[in-house]
Design a protein around this motif. Structure first.
Motif, short mmCIF file in Angstrom:
data_model
loop_
_atom_site.label_atom_id
_atom_site.label_comp_id
_atom_site.label_asym_id
_atom_site.label_seq_id
_atom_site.Cartn_x
_atom_site.Cartn_y
_atom_site.Cartn_z
N ALA A 116 -4.96 -54.61 -24.36
CA ALA A 116 -5.37 -54.08 -25.67
C ALA A 116 -4.87 -54.97 -26.79
CB ALA A 116 -4.85 -52.65 -25.85
N TYR A 168 -2.01 -48.26 -29.67
CA TYR A 168 -3.42 -48.13 -29.34
C TYR A 168 -3.78 -46.76 -28.77
CZ TYR A 168 -3.47 -53.14 -30.05
OH TYR A 168 -3.35 -54.38 -30.62
N MET A 206 -10.25 -49.36 -26.22
CA MET A 206 -8.89 -49.53 -26.73
C MET A 206 -8.98 -49.73 -28.23
SD MET A 206 -7.95 -52.24 -23.71
CE MET A 206 -9.65 -52.86 -23.77
#
Length: 318
Positions: free
Chosen positions: A249, A293, A308
């Motif tokens: 992410a 995230y 994400m």
């Protein structure tokens, strides 16, 4: 130089300083010494507060390590097929390095980046490839505590990092013809290490780690573009898959959002069971406690998709 003065210089030195510069600043002695004393390093890294954690952008979407604490995977090879080639991770006789062992590599990248930044500002010399932390510095940086067992395992971790090799094979268009060139590189997660000192009780006190050239080149020659800052809470993540998803992410979503298929992520994780991977990933989505995230699942034509999204950003649209 007396033993006490040496300890003082080591304790108060700054990242990127040479031994002579640290000695001159701390003790007020001349730095015009032609050759350093035996056992002293012309270029070294030391403990310092406030250094942000960095990772290599280039490999943040591929697991360069095993994800299991139980299976050593000694001698095994994990292969990741990419659009322009492939990457192979091979475990040495002491076992393949784990994602938790990789914390030391994060420390190397972080301190090397900090030292290079100081050098660019004229506050230190250009850093070498040798990193000389105290074991207590490593444990503090990786938020691993400072117990006796933790200190003893450092040597085993370094053995696994040294024995784990990363082989990348890339196919690039040839500049001189219409064909394709094959570029092959193979290096370990660390190039080597040695124990510099031990405590009275025989525990490792300070080590010298040689940074592999692929990491050194990225940090020294990239002007900062090859590294990304990692949230300090990363070290508190217990799940290997959660750590891997955070790194993905951080690279793919950055300050916005990104969408990756479950199958694609699974193919980059080195795990054996797709069903087990999906089960763990969906638990991560439900818990939604990854640093920085949000995680969402969305149906896609090729199967389930993971979104994400930075917590300050909206999730990607379908």
């Amino acid at each position: 130089m007396s033993s006490l003065n040496k300890q003082r210089v080591q304790a108060e030195a700054r990242p990127g300083e040479s031994w002579d510069e640290a000695t001159a600043r701390v003790l007020g002695t001349s730095i015009n010494k032609a050759v350093p004393e035996e056992g002293e390093l012309a270029d070294f890294f030391v403990s310092a507060d406030g250094i942000s954690t960095k990772d290599s952008r280039h490999f943040m979407d591929v697991a360069l390590f095993r994800m299991s604490k139980q299976q050593s995977r000694a001698g095994e090879v994990i292969r990741y097929d990419l659009a322009d080639g492939y990457v192979e991770v091979k475990g040495g006789p002491d076992g393949m390095a784990s994602i938790w062992d990789y914390d030391i590599v994060l420390m190397l990248i972080s301190y090397l980046t900090e030292s290079m930044n100081l050098y660019k500002k004229g506050r230190g010399v250009k850093p070498s490839r040798f990193f000389t932390p105290h074991v207590s510095d490593i444990l503090k940086f990786c938020q691993s505590g400072d117990g006796g067992n933790q200190s003893k395992r450092i040597e085993s971790v370094l053995d696994r990092l040294k024995g784990t090799t990363i082989k990348s094979v890339l196919h690039r268009p040839s500049r001189s013809s219409k064909g394709v060139t094959r570029e092959v590189k193979s290096e370990s997660l660390i190039s080597g290490y040695r124990v510099l000192s031990e405590t009275i009780r025989g525990r490792i006190d300070r080590v010298e780690i040689e940074v592999p050239s692929w990491i050194y080149r990225q940090v020294i020659d990239s002007h900062g573009a090859a590294v990304l800052t990692v949230n300090q809470d990363y070290f508190l993540i217990d799940s290997a898959i959660a750590r891997f998803i955070y790194r993905l992410a951080r690279r793919a979503a950055g300050n916005s959002s990104a969408k990756w298929g479950f199958k694609t992520i699974y193919g980059r994780s080195g795990l054996a069971s797709f069903k087990g991977f999906c089960s763990i990933l969906r638990r991560l989505i439900r818990s939604d406690d990854l640093p920085e995230y949000h995680l969402y699942e969305e149906a896609g034509l090729s199967g389930p998709q993971l979104i994400m999204a930075r917590r300050s950003a909206e999730p990607a649209c379908g």
